[in-house]
Motif scaffolding. Structure first.
Motif, PDB file in Angstrom:
ATOM      1  N   ILE A 134       0.863  -1.184   0.000  1.00 38.99           N
ATOM      2  CA  ILE A 134       0.000   0.000   0.000  1.00 38.99           C
ATOM      3  C   ILE A 134       0.896   1.228   0.000  1.00 38.99           C
ATOM      4  CG2 ILE A 134      -1.721   1.292   1.321  1.00 38.99           C
ATOM      5  CD1 ILE A 134      -2.629  -1.372   2.497  1.00 38.99           C
ATOM      6  N   GLY A 135       0.515   2.222  -0.797  1.00 41.08           N
ATOM      7  CA  GLY A 135       1.266   3.468  -0.790  1.00 41.08           C
ATOM      8  C   GLY A 135       2.267   3.596  -1.914  1.00 41.08           C
ATOM      9  N   GLU A 136       2.407   2.548  -2.730  1.00 38.43           N
ATOM     10  CA  GLU A 136       3.294   2.642  -3.883  1.00 38.43           C
ATOM     11  C   GLU A 136       2.715   3.668  -4.872  1.00 38.43           C
ATOM     12  OE1 GLU A 136       6.263   0.463  -4.777  1.00 38.43           O
ATOM     13  OE2 GLU A 136       6.170   0.637  -2.603  1.00 38.43           O
ATOM     14  N   ASN A 137       3.554   4.437  -5.490  1.00 35.43           N
ATOM     15  CA  ASN A 137       3.084   5.425  -6.463  1.00 35.43           C
ATOM     16  C   ASN A 137       2.640   4.713  -7.735  1.00 35.43           C
ATOM     17  OD1 ASN A 137       3.642   7.639  -4.814  1.00 35.43           O
ATOM     18  ND2 ASN A 137       5.776   7.694  -5.470  1.00 35.43           N
ATOM     19  N   ALA A 138       1.338   4.737  -7.982  1.00 37.98           N
ATOM     20  CA  ALA A 138       0.784   4.053  -9.151  1.00 37.98           C
ATOM     21  C   ALA A 138       0.833   4.961 -10.364  1.00 37.98           C
ATOM     22  CB  ALA A 138      -0.649   3.627  -8.879  1.00 37.98           C
ATOM     23  N   LYS A 139       1.204   4.392 -11.480  1.00 41.75           N
ATOM     24  CA  LYS A 139       1.154   5.105 -12.752  1.00 41.75           C
ATOM     25  C   LYS A 139       0.033   4.505 -13.584  1.00 41.75           C
ATOM     26  CE  LYS A 139       6.116   6.064 -12.766  1.00 41.75           C
ATOM     27  NZ  LYS A 139       7.391   5.863 -13.486  1.00 41.75           N
ATOM     28  N   SER A 140      -0.591   5.322 -14.410  1.00 40.76           N
ATOM     29  CA  SER A 140      -1.770   4.866 -15.139  1.00 40.76           C
ATOM     30  C   SER A 140      -1.461   3.724 -16.099  1.00 40.76           C
ATOM     31  CB  SER A 140      -2.400   6.028 -15.911  1.00 40.76           C
ATOM     32  OG  SER A 140      -1.480   6.565 -16.840  1.00 40.76           O
ATOM     33  N   ASP A 141      -0.203   3.548 -16.489  1.00 38.63           N
ATOM     34  CA  ASP A 141       0.129   2.466 -17.415  1.00 38.63           C
ATOM     35  C   ASP A 141       0.693   1.240 -16.694  1.00 38.63           C
ATOM     36  OD1 ASP A 141       2.454   3.639 -16.623  1.00 38.63           O
ATOM     37  OD2 ASP A 141       3.353   3.753 -18.617  1.00 38.63           O
ATOM     38  N   ASP A 142       0.644   1.240 -15.354  1.00 37.80           N
ATOM     39  CA  ASP A 142       1.181   0.131 -14.585  1.00 37.80           C
ATOM     40  C   ASP A 142       0.116  -0.815 -14.045  1.00 37.80           C
ATOM     41  OD1 ASP A 142       3.782   0.787 -14.960  1.00 37.80           O
ATOM     42  OD2 ASP A 142       4.063   1.806 -13.052  1.00 37.80           O
ATOM     43  N   PHE A 143      -1.141  -0.629 -14.448  1.00 36.94           N
ATOM     44  CA  PHE A 143      -2.200  -1.503 -13.962  1.00 36.94           C
ATOM     45  C   PHE A 143      -2.069  -2.891 -14.580  1.00 36.94           C
ATOM     46  CE2 PHE A 143      -4.755   2.631 -13.962  1.00 36.94           C
ATOM     47  CZ  PHE A 143      -4.376   2.929 -12.668  1.00 36.94           C
ATOM     48  N   ASN A 144      -2.458  -3.915 -13.817  1.00 35.85           N
ATOM     49  CA  ASN A 144      -2.582  -5.237 -14.396  1.00 35.85           C
ATOM     50  C   ASN A 144      -3.852  -5.290 -15.239  1.00 35.85           C
ATOM     51  OD1 ASN A 144      -0.307  -6.581 -13.474  1.00 35.85           O
ATOM     52  ND2 ASN A 144      -1.246  -7.051 -11.508  1.00 35.85           N
ATOM     53  N   GLU A 145      -3.823  -6.063 -16.291  1.00 33.62           N
ATOM     54  CA  GLU A 145      -5.012  -6.191 -17.144  1.00 33.62           C
ATOM     55  C   GLU A 145      -6.131  -6.912 -16.407  1.00 33.62           C
ATOM     56  OE1 GLU A 145      -6.306  -8.128 -21.467  1.00 33.62           O
ATOM     57  OE2 GLU A 145      -4.218  -8.172 -20.814  1.00 33.62           O
ATOM     58  N   HIS A 146      -5.756  -7.854 -15.536  1.00 35.07           N
ATOM     59  CA  HIS A 146      -6.741  -8.641 -14.802  1.00 35.07           C
ATOM     60  C   HIS A 146      -6.639  -8.348 -13.309  1.00 35.07           C
ATOM     61  CE1 HIS A 146      -7.912 -11.121 -18.249  1.00 35.07           C
ATOM     62  NE2 HIS A 146      -6.642 -11.070 -18.590  1.00 35.07           N
ATOM     63  N   PHE A 147      -7.747  -8.597 -12.597  1.00 36.83           N
ATOM     64  CA  PHE A 147      -7.775  -8.418 -11.154  1.00 36.83           C
ATOM     65  C   PHE A 147      -7.226  -9.668 -10.470  1.00 36.83           C
ATOM     66  CE2 PHE A 147     -10.474  -5.065 -12.465  1.00 36.83           C
ATOM     67  CZ  PHE A 147     -10.487  -4.133 -11.429  1.00 36.83           C
ATOM     68  N   ASN A 148      -6.476  -9.440  -9.395  1.00 37.57           N
ATOM     69  CA  ASN A 148      -5.962 -10.535  -8.586  1.00 37.57           C
ATOM     70  C   ASN A 148      -6.453 -10.385  -7.159  1.00 37.57           C
ATOM     71  OD1 ASN A 148      -4.010 -12.535  -9.934  1.00 37.57           O
ATOM     72  ND2 ASN A 148      -3.402 -10.585 -10.829  1.00 37.57           N
ATOM     73  N   LEU A 149      -6.268 -11.445  -6.385  1.00 35.93           N
ATOM     74  CA  LEU A 149      -6.778 -11.495  -5.018  1.00 35.93           C
ATOM     75  C   LEU A 149      -5.678 -11.107  -4.040  1.00 35.93           C
ATOM     76  CD1 LEU A 149      -9.152 -12.235  -3.161  1.00 35.93           C
ATOM     77  CD2 LEU A 149      -8.337 -14.610  -3.213  1.00 35.93           C
TER      78      LEU A 149
END
Length: 199
Positions: A90-105
């Motif tokens: 939690i708290g990592e700086n997310a970039k809009s192009d760093d999302f995974n294509e699929h959701f994980n648990l």
């Protein structure tokens, strides 16, 4: 509606705390809820004691979080949720192009602080995560056009947690949905058997 007290109450979350609720799960005592909701255009994870209507924000990033489930069994108590994050922190700086294509648990354990436990790494759609005993969790995953149940076992070792995933025993019907009833420690299933929907 609280089944223990048998009464209805109105709980309003202030708009400055959350704009929209997308999912929630009650504690067995019905005194708090885990919530996924929209705040400032972001989908994040919250925990809210019902006595004060003030949700505590757990995640605060650009990743999408959904389907929260409170787990109060065994050593892995916390909040299960699905996310398209690419990091177990939690708290990592997310970039809009760093999302995974699929959701994980993922599992949020308050005792571990900002360290999430990533339970899956899949490129297939999953849903309906639930506790499955004290050391395991379950979810439904689409494989070859059919939903199957997967079991995730978390083994806690001194050097760190080990995750093992296996497919549950084959069923004579097609699972559509599963829910865990914390008060009775039972699982409710909705399934399709030939042309019928059964529970």
């Amino acid at each position: 509606y609280t089944s223990g007290q048998g009464r209805m109450s109105n709980k309003q979350v202030p708009n400055n705390r959350m704009e929209r609720i997308t999912g929630m799960s009650f504690t067995p005592e019905e005194n708090a809820v885990a919530i996924t909701g929209i705040r400032k255009g972001q989908s994040d994870l919250f925990y809210m004691p019902l006595k004060n209507n003030r949700p505590d924000q757990i995640t605060k990033d650009l990743y999408d979080d959904k389907e929260p489930i409170l787990s109060t069994l065994g050593k892995n108590s916390g909040i299960l949720f699905l996310s398209n994050r690419n990091t177990p922190y939690i708290g990592e700086n997310a970039k809009s192009d760093d999302f995974n294509e699929h959701f994980n648990l993922f599992l949020y354990r308050p005792s571990k602080g900002t360290n999430l436990l990533q339970l899956t790494k899949t490129n297939k759609p999953i849903k309906n995560a639930i506790p499955w005993g004290e050391e395991q969790f379950s979810f439904l995953q689409v494989e070859h056009g059919k939903q199957v149940r997967k079991i995730v076992e978390v083994v806690q070792r001194q050097e760190g947690d080990t995750i093992a995933i296996r497919e549950a025993a084959p069923l004579p019907f097609t699972l559509l949905k599963q829910e865990f009833i914390q008060a009775t420690n039972k699982v409710v299933e909705v399934a399709r058997l030939k042309n019928e929907i059964i529970i």
